[in-house]
Design a protein around this motif. Structure first.
Motif, PDB file in Angstrom:
ATOM      1  N   TYR A 234       9.974   0.691 -23.800  1.00  0.00           N
ATOM      2  CA  TYR A 234      10.095  -0.265 -22.956  1.00  0.00           C
ATOM      3  C   TYR A 234       9.506  -0.644 -21.593  1.00  0.00           C
ATOM      4  CZ  TYR A 234      11.836  -2.674 -18.658  1.00  0.00           C
ATOM      5  OH  TYR A 234      12.049  -3.534 -17.221  1.00  0.00           O
ATOM      6  N   SER A 235       8.252   1.528 -21.417  1.00  0.00           N
ATOM      7  CA  SER A 235       7.758   1.517 -20.811  1.00  0.00           C
ATOM      8  C   SER A 235       6.268   0.664 -20.392  1.00  0.00           C
ATOM      9  CB  SER A 235       7.576   3.194 -19.774  1.00  0.00           C
ATOM     10  OG  SER A 235       7.507   4.120 -21.031  1.00  0.00           O
ATOM     11  N   GLU A 236       6.330   1.256 -21.936  1.00  0.00           N
ATOM     12  CA  GLU A 236       4.895   0.964 -22.946  1.00  0.00           C
ATOM     13  C   GLU A 236       4.685  -0.569 -23.169  1.00  0.00           C
ATOM     14  OE1 GLU A 236       4.789   3.180 -26.760  1.00  0.00           O
ATOM     15  OE2 GLU A 236       3.155   4.592 -25.487  1.00  0.00           O
ATOM     16  N   GLN A 237       5.932  -1.300 -22.898  1.00  0.00           N
ATOM     17  CA  GLN A 237       5.480  -3.340 -23.047  1.00  0.00           C
ATOM     18  C   GLN A 237       5.288  -3.364 -21.832  1.00  0.00           C
ATOM     19  OE1 GLN A 237       9.914  -3.950 -24.257  1.00  0.00           O
ATOM     20  NE2 GLN A 237       8.958  -3.123 -26.806  1.00  0.00           N
ATOM     21  N   VAL A 238       5.875  -2.773 -20.720  1.00  0.00           N
ATOM     22  CA  VAL A 238       5.404  -3.615 -19.290  1.00  0.00           C
ATOM     23  C   VAL A 238       4.076  -3.038 -18.761  1.00  0.00           C
ATOM     24  CG1 VAL A 238       6.237  -2.563 -16.902  1.00  0.00           C
ATOM     25  CG2 VAL A 238       7.947  -2.750 -19.040  1.00  0.00           C
TER      26      VAL A 238
END
Length: 312
Positions: A95-99
């Motif tokens: 999730y954090s990488e996508q954001v």
């Protein structure tokens, strides 16, 4: 069992995964409800508004559930306020990488903190990708259960027989940066065939287009484990995909598909044009891929694992 599913939407990606599992569990006699939450349809406001409205809806929900299952990080903050014996969170991708890729490093840093908070809310964590499972285990020692999205082969019985269209290459996915559609469009004039884009068609129509194609191209910059690759495997359509996320878990290069580096237009073009004329390789890939998907990703293989998740 009485189960509540929470997701910003119940189609495409992780939302589609949730919807398919809900359908199957209902067939097994379980009471599965889908929480529908409104949101503001503006890019930077979608997730915050979904979370805010979802929390308000949870606070006035007096029902008690055996299980509440959140299907992405923002959904976990809605799940927090639901009365349930067990709380499960599923994630596709990091999730954090996508954001960070879609927004900024600062926003990505905030997303990392949101991940940790969401994991604390949850009794069980699942992901559809061994790559994601390994990432979170090594980074923050989070214990994820690997539970891939199943392929419901019965749904393909309603797909019409369709004639193959010579040298047709199909793209299926969102028209968005992370999916790499811009890279494909850049090389499209030099592809020795016709490229068809399926970005907003109904599933049945999309499968008809896929069935009529010679190659599925997945040019993504980031992924978890795309369901469309499994669908192409089942329909015996050769796949070329970028080696990102969990793609290499199902595409074994030159065995079940063709892997290419992400953000490399030249290699993407070469791979497409080469495969279009190599009928022997096409046949090898489609047969291997079909056998692979039927062994590991049908409901026969995966239903016991889903039932175990909810009952133990």
């Amino acid at each position: 069992m009485k189960i509540l599913y929470i997701s910003p939407r119940f189609e495409g990606g992780i939302g589609g995964h949730a919807f398919r599992v809900a359908e199957k569990l209902r067939e097994q006699g379980h009471d599965v409800k889908l929480m529908k939450v409104p949101h503001i349809p503006i890019k930077k406001l979608k997730n915050p508004s979904f979370t805010m409205f979802g929390i308000l809806k949870s606070l006035i929900n007096r029902e008690k559930y055996d299980v509440v299952h959140a299907w992405n990080i923002p959904s976990a903050f809605v799940m927090k306020y639901i009365n349930a014996d067990k709380k499960i969170l599923s994630v596709h991708g990091v999730y954090s990488e996508q954001v960070e890729i879609l927004h900024s490093k600062t926003t990505g840093s905030l997303a990392s903190k949101a991940e940790l908070m969401a994991f604390e809310i949850s009794d069980r964590l699942t992901t559809d990708s061994k790559t994601v499972q390994k990432y979170y285990n090594e980074k923050i020692n989070a214990d994820f259960i690997y539970l891939p999205a199943p392929l419901d082969t019965k749904k393909f019985n309603n797909i019409n027989e369709i004639e193959k269209k010579k040298n047709q290459v199909v793209y299926i996915g969102r028209d968005s940066y992370e999916k790499g559609i811009d890279i494909l469009k850049k090389i499209e004039p030099r592809i020795n065939g016709n490229v068809v884009y399926c970005t907003d068609l109904p599933w049945e129509k999309t499968m008809e287009v896929l069935k009529s194609s010679n190659i599925l191209i997945v040019p993504s910059r980031m992924e978890s484990l795309p369901q469309v690759i499994k669908e192409a495997f089942y329909l015996k359509i050769p796949v070329i995909a970028t080696n990102v996320g969990g793609v290499s878990e199902i595409i074994i290069d030159h065995e079940t598909g063709i892997l290419i580096p992400p953000e490399d237009p030249s290699k993407m073009l070469d791979a497409i044009n080469s495969l279009l004329i190599d009928e022997e390789l096409q046949k090898k890939l489609l047969e291997n891929a079909y056998n692979f998907i039927m062994k590991f990703f049908t409901w026969d293989a995966l239903l016991p694992k889903y039932l175990n998740l909810y009952t133990h």
